[in-house]
Structure formats: C-alpha cells, structure tokens
Design an enzyme around this catalytic site. Sequence first.
Site, PDB file in Angstrom:
ATOM      1  CG  HIS A   8      -2.085   0.887   1.135  1.00  0.00           C
ATOM      2  ND1 HIS A   8      -2.026   2.231   1.369  1.00  0.00           N
ATOM      3  CD2 HIS A   8      -3.356   0.610   0.791  1.00  0.00           C
ATOM      4  CE1 HIS A   8      -3.231   2.743   1.187  1.00  0.00           C
ATOM      5  NE2 HIS A   8      -4.061   1.799   0.831  1.00  0.00           N
ATOM      6  CG  ASP A  11      -8.244  -4.481  -2.948  1.00  0.00           C
ATOM      7  OD1 ASP A  11      -7.506  -3.563  -3.323  1.00  0.00           O
ATOM      8  OD2 ASP A  11      -9.473  -4.358  -2.795  1.00  0.00           O
TER       9      ASP A  11
HETATM   10  C1  SDX Z   1      -6.289  -0.131  -2.869  1.00  0.00           C
HETATM   11  O1  SDX Z   1      -4.491   4.305  -1.912  1.00  0.00           O
HETATM   12  C2  SDX Z   1      -5.529   3.705  -1.327  1.00  0.00           C
HETATM   13  O2  SDX Z   1      -5.972   4.037  -0.258  1.00  0.00           O
HETATM   14  C3  SDX Z   1      -6.110   2.581  -2.134  1.00  0.00           C
HETATM   15  C4  SDX Z   1      -7.095   1.703  -1.367  1.00  0.00           C
HETATM   16  C5  SDX Z   1      -8.374   2.455  -1.111  1.00  0.00           C
HETATM   17  O3  SDX Z   1      -9.078   2.124  -0.152  1.00  0.00           O
HETATM   18  O4  SDX Z   1      -8.731   3.290  -1.976  1.00  0.00           O
HETATM   19  O5  SDX Z   1      -6.519   1.308  -0.120  1.00  0.00           O
HETATM   20  C6  SDX Z   1      -7.456   0.462  -2.156  1.00  0.00           C
HETATM   21  O6  SDX Z   1      -6.086   0.190  -4.017  1.00  0.00           O
HETATM   22  C7  SDX Z   1      -5.362  -1.059  -2.132  1.00  0.00           C
HETATM   23  C8  SDX Z   1      -4.130  -1.504  -3.010  1.00  0.00           C
HETATM   24  C9  SDX Z   1      -4.600  -2.602  -3.960  1.00  0.00           C
HETATM   25  N1  SDX Z   1      -3.549  -2.925  -4.925  1.00  0.00           N
HETATM   26  C10 SDX Z   1      -2.866  -4.101  -4.859  1.00  0.00           C
HETATM   27  O7  SDX Z   1      -3.018  -4.915  -3.959  1.00  0.00           O
HETATM   28  C11 SDX Z   1      -1.910  -4.311  -6.016  1.00  0.00           C
HETATM   29  C12 SDX Z   1      -0.588  -4.893  -5.492  1.00  0.00           C
HETATM   30  N2  SDX Z   1       0.063  -3.843  -4.721  1.00  0.00           N
HETATM   31  C13 SDX Z   1       1.123  -3.109  -5.361  1.00  0.00           C
HETATM   32  O8  SDX Z   1       1.042  -2.941  -6.724  1.00  0.00           O
HETATM   33  C14 SDX Z   1       1.585  -1.917  -4.544  1.00  0.00           C
HETATM   34  O9  SDX Z   1       1.735  -2.324  -3.243  1.00  0.00           O
HETATM   35  C15 SDX Z   1       0.771  -0.633  -4.591  1.00  0.00           C
HETATM   36  C16 SDX Z   1       0.568  -0.163  -5.967  1.00  0.00           C
HETATM   37  C17 SDX Z   1      -0.544  -0.829  -3.915  1.00  0.00           C
HETATM   38  C18 SDX Z   1       1.542   0.428  -3.809  1.00  0.00           C
HETATM   39  O10 SDX Z   1       2.816   0.380  -4.285  1.00  0.00           O
HETATM   40  P1  SDX Z   1       3.785   1.654  -4.237  1.00  0.00           P
HETATM   41  O11 SDX Z   1       3.522   2.511  -3.048  1.00  0.00           O
HETATM   42  O12 SDX Z   1       3.749   2.316  -5.572  1.00  0.00           O
HETATM   43  O13 SDX Z   1       5.162   0.945  -3.942  1.00  0.00           O
HETATM   44  P2  SDX Z   1       6.178   0.515  -5.038  1.00  0.00           P
HETATM   45  O14 SDX Z   1       5.463   0.075  -6.272  1.00  0.00           O
HETATM   46  O15 SDX Z   1       7.146   1.625  -5.141  1.00  0.00           O
HETATM   47  O16 SDX Z   1       6.856  -0.789  -4.387  1.00  0.00           O
HETATM   48  C19 SDX Z   1       7.865  -0.645  -3.400  1.00  0.00           C
HETATM   49  C20 SDX Z   1       8.582  -1.992  -3.368  1.00  0.00           C
HETATM   50  C21 SDX Z   1       8.930  -2.474  -4.779  1.00  0.00           C
HETATM   51  O17 SDX Z   1      10.095  -3.287  -4.667  1.00  0.00           O
HETATM   52  P3  SDX Z   1      11.481  -2.731  -5.258  1.00  0.00           P
HETATM   53  O18 SDX Z   1      11.214  -2.407  -6.737  1.00  0.00           O
HETATM   54  O19 SDX Z   1      11.777  -1.462  -4.447  1.00  0.00           O
HETATM   55  O20 SDX Z   1      12.461  -3.859  -5.037  1.00  0.00           O
HETATM   56  O21 SDX Z   1       7.708  -2.987  -2.825  1.00  0.00           O
HETATM   57  C22 SDX Z   1       7.452  -3.980  -3.809  1.00  0.00           C
HETATM   58  C23 SDX Z   1       7.774  -3.354  -5.152  1.00  0.00           C
HETATM   59  O22 SDX Z   1       8.137  -4.360  -6.083  1.00  0.00           O
HETATM   60  N3  SDX Z   1       6.036  -4.308  -3.755  1.00  0.00           N
HETATM   61  C24 SDX Z   1       5.539  -5.532  -3.976  1.00  0.00           C
HETATM   62  C25 SDX Z   1       4.160  -5.388  -3.807  1.00  0.00           C
HETATM   63  N4  SDX Z   1       3.857  -4.128  -3.516  1.00  0.00           N
HETATM   64  C26 SDX Z   1       5.027  -3.451  -3.497  1.00  0.00           C
HETATM   65  N5  SDX Z   1       6.139  -6.699  -4.295  1.00  0.00           N
HETATM   66  C27 SDX Z   1       5.320  -7.765  -4.456  1.00  0.00           C
HETATM   67  N6  SDX Z   1       3.967  -7.719  -4.312  1.00  0.00           N
HETATM   68  C28 SDX Z   1       3.367  -6.557  -3.987  1.00  0.00           C
HETATM   69  N7  SDX Z   1       2.027  -6.527  -3.855  1.00  0.00           N
END
Ligand code: SDX
Length: 378
Positions: A261, A315
């Site tokens: 998140h 989710d």
């Molecule tokens: C919702 O914003 C809100 O409030 C949204 C929400 C709401 O109520 O409206 O809460 C609802 O959208 C919840 C989120 C649902 N999405 C997912 O579950 C999709 C999977 N999650 C990721 O794509 C990610 O965690 C995000 C998009 C939600 C947030 O990611 P960020 O803040 O953009 O972080 P990032 O992409 O910069 O990742 C940081 C690191 C990375 O590793 P490195 O490249 O630094 O080595 O963490 C890793 C990412 O690869 N990472 C994950 C991961 N989420 C982050 N690795 C594996 N699986 C994951 N789910």
Amino acid sequence: MSVVELHKGLDNIIVKETVLSYVDGERGRLYYVGYPIEELVEKSTYEEVCFLLLHRRLPKKEELASFDRELKKEREIPKEVIDALNLMPRNAHPMDLLKAGIALLALYDPELNVHEKEANIRKSIRLISKTATLTAYISRYIRGLDYVQPSKEMSHAANFLHMVTGEEIDELSAKVMDVAFILHAEHELPASSMAALTAASTLSDLYSAILAGVAALKGPLHGGANEKALEMILEIGSPERAEQYVIDALRAKKRVMGFGHRVYKSYDPRARIFRKYLEKLSEVKGNKTLLMIADEVEKVMTREMKGKGIFPNIDFYSGSVFTLLGIPKEIFTPFFATARVVGWAAHVLEYWEDNRLIRPRARYSGPLDLQYPSVENR
Ligand code: SDX
C-alpha cells in the site's frame, strides 16, 4: 521555467485539507470523521456512515430515519437506463458497463447541472442508491439472469446482496455485507478520489467526478486488485501450494495482489477486520479452503517481505468474503466503486467549499526552437 521538484506519483503530496478520514499508515489505523473504523464496523451501519461522510457528523435518530427513507426512495433506476443496459455487450467487463450506466444515469438526473449544496447532497443520495442497483443489475445481466427488483424494506447492504444473489439474506450475510460497504466507503485520496477531485475542481458536475473515480478504480493496482487476489487464491488451489506459488511470483518480480500500500506501511486495519469476518463466514458456510490458502499466502509474504513494509491490504481477504457471500468475482470491483461513491462525493463536496482548479506541471526535458523541416527533408 523555475526548477521545480518532481513528485512522481504525487507521493506524500498534500492537495487538500479534510475532516473526512485519517489514514495512519505507520500505526495501521483508519478513522472516518474521527471515529475509529473498528467502532463504526461494530456499532454503525453503511447508511449512517454515508450521513457521517456527507454531513461530517453523526445523525440524530430522526435525521437517520429520514436519510434512510431518502436512500430507499432512490433505489429505482430509469427504464431508459435498463433498456440501454440490455443492449450492451454481455461479455463486457462489469466496470465498463458500470461506467456506461453511470454516464446514462447522469442524463436522467434533473439536477445534473444544479450546483447548490442541497442539490449536491440529493445527487449524492441518488448516486449511492442507484449505483448499487445498477451494479446488482449488471451482475445479473452478465450471467443472463433476470433482474431482481430493489426491496423497499431491506437495508442498503442486504438489498444489494439480495439483488445480486436473488436469495433470502440471513443475518450474518447482511452484517458482513454492511461491514464490507463501511470498509470500502472512504479512504482519503487514493488515485480514484484524486481523479474525482480533479474533474470536480474544473466545476464540472458531480456525476462526471464520480465517473472519473470509477474509471481510475478499475485498474489492478487499485480497485481491480480484489478480483486479481481471488483469482490468485483460486489458482493456488490448496494451502500446500501457497509457498511455492508466492516464491515463484516474487522471483519473477510479479506483484502479489492484495499486498502492499502507498500509505499503510503496516497491516491495513480493514484487512484485519475482513479476515475476522471471513473466519466467521467460513465456519458457518463450512468452507475453510479460501481462508486457509489466504493465511498461507500471508504467512509466506510476511516472511519473504520482512522489513519492506508490505502487508495485506483491503483487497486481500475481501474477495474470499465476497465469494462466500455469493458475489461473482467480476462484480468485486464494481462493488468497491458502489461503496466508494459516498467517499468520492464527500471529498468533492468538501473541496467545492474552497475550490481551486487542480493544475500541476510537467518538467520539460525536450529541445526548444527547432527549425520546422519540410516533409521531404525529414
Ligand atoms: C487499494 O491508496 C488507497 O488508499 C487505495 C485503497 C483504497 O481504499 O482506496 O486502499 C485500495 O487500491 C489497495 C491496493 C490494492 N492494490 C494491490 O493490492 C496491487 C498490489 N500492490 C502493489 O502494486 C503496490 O503495493 C501498490 C501499488 C498498492 C503500492 O505500491 P507503491 O507505493 O507504488 O510501492 P512501489 O510500487 O514503489 O513498491 C515498493 C517496493 C517495490 O520493490 P522494489 O522495486 O523497491 O524492489 O515494494 C514492492 C515493489 O516491487 N512491492 C511488492 C508489492 N507491492 C510493493 N512486491 C510484491 N507484491 C506486492 N504486492
């Protein structure tokens, strides 16, 4: 052009003041207008939370009764919208059908372009009720099932579930559906709320703002994650296979849906609540498989992502809850939109009280003053 700092993804950029919700990412806490989400889930209802978010205070007894009557009165959608839905591609993704449906609902709202506060509250009520009916009809339409007419007596949540499943709704299912609506109602400024706010800041209309929110919510990084997370759990198929699946996914640099998140660098309190109700539902329905697989995935992710601030989000468990309630997975994200309409509307109404056109910059990095070559000379 003066040098400006680039804030990719608008990380940690504050664009408005709000009293609607506070997301404490460090401590994993969530408050709606100051009330802890755990209190509201236990003691309130989605109808009362809608009043709380639109009026920024809890209602008195008679106010709640009157608000509830208004919501019930607005459940029907115009026949023209239903006729149009019946012409749309049955195999379209329900989020695309929902966008089309809300765009049509706008055309039949007599106050669409009336921008007074009271009219905006009335439009919010119509959108809350009619989007729920529209989503329920869409859930029937994509399965080739007859529409279930909205009840005049049932609660918002029980009515929605009844219209999706066509079944009588027992007390536990009605409570869990209501909890799901409350948990999805509002969450400060995720991409979808920011999209709604951006549209609203031009003084466009409330339906256009909500449409922008629905369009943004569709993406798998946001609202689309609930459907993807359940698909993952079903693909894993058994708790024993969870470990290898997650390790392979991480090794392939895949995002494990339902985890991580932008704000919560701790356990999403909504995931914790959902898991509690998933456990209750699994017990009553005699089906613990989804819960056991989800728990295994969580265990492996917790170990593999230790120290990276990656935890389950709303989710992760929600899709398993919706499945046990009888909601098809294609409807998970439209449900999320249906529940979040009130949060989007509340932010838009709050922002309009001190509106400012949203217009960020892009830092230019291309050439300047090029000579224009004729097409022969390129
Ligand atoms: C919702 O914003 C809100 O409030 C949204 C929400 C709401 O109520 O409206 O809460 C609802 O959208 C919840 C989120 C649902 N999405 C997912 O579950 C999709 C999977 N999650 C990721 O794509 C990610 O965690 C995000 C998009 C939600 C947030 O990611 P960020 O803040 O953009 O972080 P990032 O992409 O910069 O990742 C940081 C690191 C990375 O590793 P490195 O490249 O630094 O080595 O963490 C890793 C990412 O690869 N990472 C994950 C991961 N989420 C982050 N690795 C594996 N699986 C994951 N789910």
